[in-house]
Design a protein around this motif. Structure first.
Motif, short mmCIF file in Angstrom:
data_model
loop_
_atom_site.label_atom_id
_atom_site.label_comp_id
_atom_site.label_asym_id
_atom_site.label_seq_id
_atom_site.Cartn_x
_atom_site.Cartn_y
_atom_site.Cartn_z
N GLY A 158 0.82 -1.21 0.00
CA GLY A 158 0.00 0.00 0.00
C GLY A 158 0.85 1.26 0.00
N SER A 159 1.95 1.24 0.78
CA SER A 159 2.86 2.39 0.82
C SER A 159 3.64 2.51 -0.49
N TYR A 160 4.03 1.35 -1.06
CA TYR A 160 4.82 1.35 -2.30
C TYR A 160 4.02 1.96 -3.45
N GLN A 161 2.70 1.67 -3.49
CA GLN A 161 1.87 2.23 -4.56
C GLN A 161 1.82 3.76 -4.50
N MET A 162 2.03 4.30 -3.30
CA MET A 162 1.98 5.76 -3.12
C MET A 162 3.31 6.43 -3.48
N THR A 163 4.33 5.64 -3.81
CA THR A 163 5.62 6.25 -4.19
C THR A 163 5.51 6.98 -5.53
N TRP A 164 4.46 6.65 -6.33
CA TRP A 164 4.28 7.30 -7.64
C TRP A 164 3.34 8.50 -7.53
N ILE A 165 3.13 8.98 -6.34
CA ILE A 165 2.16 10.05 -6.08
C ILE A 165 2.45 11.30 -6.90
N GLY A 168 8.55 14.86 -2.12
CA GLY A 168 8.94 14.54 -0.74
C GLY A 168 8.02 13.48 -0.15
N TYR A 169 6.71 13.60 -0.43
CA TYR A 169 5.76 12.57 0.03
C TYR A 169 6.08 11.21 -0.59
N GLY A 170 6.39 11.22 -1.88
CA GLY A 170 6.74 9.97 -2.56
C GLY A 170 7.94 9.29 -1.90
N ASP A 171 8.94 10.09 -1.53
CA ASP A 171 10.13 9.55 -0.85
C ASP A 171 9.77 8.96 0.51
N ALA A 172 8.89 9.65 1.26
CA ALA A 172 8.49 9.17 2.59
C ALA A 172 7.73 7.85 2.47
N PHE A 173 6.85 7.75 1.47
CA PHE A 173 6.10 6.49 1.26
C PHE A 173 7.05 5.36 0.87
N PHE A 174 8.05 5.68 0.04
CA PHE A 174 9.02 4.65 -0.36
C PHE A 174 9.80 4.15 0.86
N MET A 175 10.18 5.07 1.73
CA MET A 175 10.90 4.70 2.96
C MET A 175 10.06 3.72 3.80
N LEU A 176 8.77 4.03 3.95
CA LEU A 176 7.88 3.15 4.73
C LEU A 176 7.72 1.79 4.05
N ALA A 177 7.63 1.78 2.72
CA ALA A 177 7.48 0.51 2.00
C ALA A 177 8.69 -0.41 2.23
N VAL A 178 9.89 0.14 2.08
CA VAL A 178 11.11 -0.65 2.31
C VAL A 178 11.18 -1.13 3.76
N PHE A 179 10.82 -0.25 4.69
CA PHE A 179 10.87 -0.57 6.11
C PHE A 179 9.96 -1.75 6.44
N TYR A 180 8.73 -1.73 5.92
CA TYR A 180 7.77 -2.80 6.27
C TYR A 180 8.03 -4.09 5.51
N PHE A 181 8.58 -4.01 4.30
CA PHE A 181 9.02 -5.24 3.63
C PHE A 181 10.11 -5.92 4.47
N GLY A 182 11.06 -5.12 4.97
CA GLY A 182 12.12 -5.66 5.81
C GLY A 182 11.59 -6.20 7.12
#
Length: 527
Positions: free
Chosen positions: A360-367, A492-506
């Motif tokens: 869900g967070s990764y999809q928001m990286t293309w915001i 900036g929002y896209g970067d924050a969502f990407f950070m959360l996506a990587v964090f939760y995958f890990g």
């Protein structure tokens, strides 16, 4: 025949033991509603801070304390609730919490200055916090373990749904009535909950003798540690962290208080918080997962409304309607999770939930600045379903396998980790948004030059559109600057969502370190 007569009475006794008395069930439902109110009030003011600021003639920095004071007081009170629950008993502690929360809500609604509001919000947060871990503890000590798959989704749903729909409820109340009703709306339910709990709750008996050993120094050190930590995390991102004097002083107090607190709880006869529960590996790992889930739970409840207000220009009510999707997804997922827990290993559910949340967070990286209700629909559904798949099994694995006498204290610690995760998450997300937005502004300014054909064409178009309205060239340049800034904010929002996506995958890999709970093993053996 002999077998039938020997097994029949035990089977009947087992069935009788597993029945939930209606009195206890109704008492528990009253308590769950009280917990819902307490958690809801964290976020219910978030969409209405501008109206409160205008009503109390406060500055933007002052009005932020309407939320901060509540959070600081709540963080201090949550771990304290384990000791108080053993001393006062569930019935008395919950009644005191509910009635105190209701009285404080009444005075919040009538506050005429920002100072009054901050004081009553702190009291509201401190007293209301006692309801949260008490419900968690009761769920895992009062009901038979065979019914946990029914009870756990209820408290999991409330713990996640309340902060998610907080902005929705707050925006609706403020738009239809006034900000005063954000607090007045608690009064009638609060009175009902207090009376209901006093009349029906009979889960345990108080042990007032414990109060003779109450560790006041431990409370002082814990308040200094957690209170200043919350302040540093709340104020740090916008105050350049230790460059601000108040943040630096609070960070120093936090460090000294933390050392004193840990020394005290590990050496005193009756510690205010028993940290030995962390020796249970499953509890420790589940607390870590809960901390990390708090980052996403509170972080995204902050990011989505901020994006919709800052970039899309939505009103509080429109933000609430857009955010409601996550709440619906949670509500529909909760009973499904309960059934899945009865059939499958909880560890798999937690891992799947974390992956869904990450997707869900990764999809928001293309915001982009065009992202609206339908673009946010699937990410919010994945977020809501993922949270329920994580939180319900995590609650059960953390508290559902502990000895009953350890659950009250453990519940306070477990709930504290989620709130601290939220505080840390908000601090990190704010820092990321600030730094990445500045970086993107710098990069875009380097590219938006007279040699950039697209930039020159856009500037000429804006200049022509503004002809006859004053200095059209200067106004066009300002508009172009605003477009660049908005684009940088969105990136900036896209970067924050990407950070959360990587964090939760890990984080989903951390589930591999959990042991299969004894409750799950027993169920598997029985089947």
């Amino acid at each position: 025949m002999a077998d039938a007569t020997t097994t029949s009475p035990s089977t009947m006794n087992a069935a009788a033991d597993e029945r939930i008395p209606p009195r206890r069930l109704f008492a528990f439902l009253f308590m769950v509603f009280g917990m819902f109110m307490s958690i809801l009030d964290i976020q219910v003011v978030s969409a209405s801070l501008q109206q409160i600021q205008a009503g109390l003639s406060a500055s933007p920095s002052e009005v932020s304390w309407v939320q901060t004071s509540y959070l600081i007081a709540e963080v201090i009170a949550i771990p304290l609730s384990g000791f108080l629950s053993r001393a006062f008993g569930t019935r008395l502690l919950f009644a005191i919490s509910a009635s105190g929360f209701t009285i404080a809500s009444f005075f919040c609604g009538f506050a005429s200055t920002i100072e009054q509001m901050i004081v009553w919000r702190a009291i509201q947060g401190f007293l209301g916090a006692g309801m949260i871990p008490t419900v968690f503890a009761s769920a895992y000590t009062v009901f038979p373990r065979s019914k946990i798959h029914i009870v756990a989704p209820i408290i999991g749903l409330v713990a996640t749904l309340a902060p998610t729909i907080g902005p929705t409820v707050g925006g609706f109340i403020t738009d239809t009535m006034s900000w005063h009703w954000l607090f007045f709306i608690n009064i009638v339910p609060g009175i009902g909950i207090t009376i209901g709990v006093l009349a029906l709750c009979d889960f345990d008996r108080p042990n007032f003798a414990l109060l003779e050993h109450f560790d006041w120094w431990g409370l002082l050190f814990m308040a200094g540690f957690l209170g200043t930590l919350e302040y540093v995390l709340e104020e740090g991102p916008q105050s350049q962290w230790l460059e601000d004097t108040s943040v630096a002083v609070c960070a120093a107090i936090c460090a000294i208080s933390a050392i004193a607190f840990f020394w005290r709880v590990l050496s005193v006869r009756e510690p205010i918080v028993d940290l030995r529960t962390f020796t249970d590996r499953n509890f420790s790992i589940c607390c870590l997962i809960s901390f990390c889930v708090g980052i996403g739970l509170y972080g995204l409840t902050y990011m989505y409304p901020r994006y919709l207000a800052e970039v899309r220009g939505y009103s509080p009510l429109m933000i609430g309607e857009t955010m409601f999707v996550s709440g619906v997804a949670m509500f529909l997922t909760a009973p499904i999770v309960g059934r899945l827990m009865a059939k499958y290993d909880a560890r798999y559910l937690i891992a799947i939930g974390l992956v869904l949340f990450a997707l869900g967070s990764y999809q928001m990286t293309w915001i982009t600045k065009e992202y609206d209700f339908y673009e946010l629909l699937l990410p919010q559904i994945l977020r809501g379903a993922g949270l329920m798949l994580v939180i319900v099994p995590t609650n059960t694995m953390a508290l559902g396998t502990l000895a009953p006498e350890r659950v009250k204290n453990a519940s306070g610690l477990f709930n504290l980790t989620r709130n601290l995760g939220g505080a840390v998450g908000l601090a990190i997300i704010n820092q990321v948004l600030n730094e990445r937005t500045d970086l993107h502004i710098s990069r875009l300014h380097d590219r938006v030059t007279w040699g950039n054909t697209t930039a020159v064409e856009t500037l000429n178009m804006l200049t022509q559109r503004l002809q006859g309205m004053g200095d059209s060239a200067l106004m066009a340049m300002k508009q172009l600057s605003q477009i660049v800034h908005r684009q940088a904010v969105v990136m900036g929002y896209g970067d924050a969502f990407f950070m959360l996506a990587v964090f939760y995958f890990g984080l989903s890999l951390l589930v591999l370190t959990l042991r299969k709970s004894s409750a799950t093993v027993a169920e598997g053996d029985a089947h």
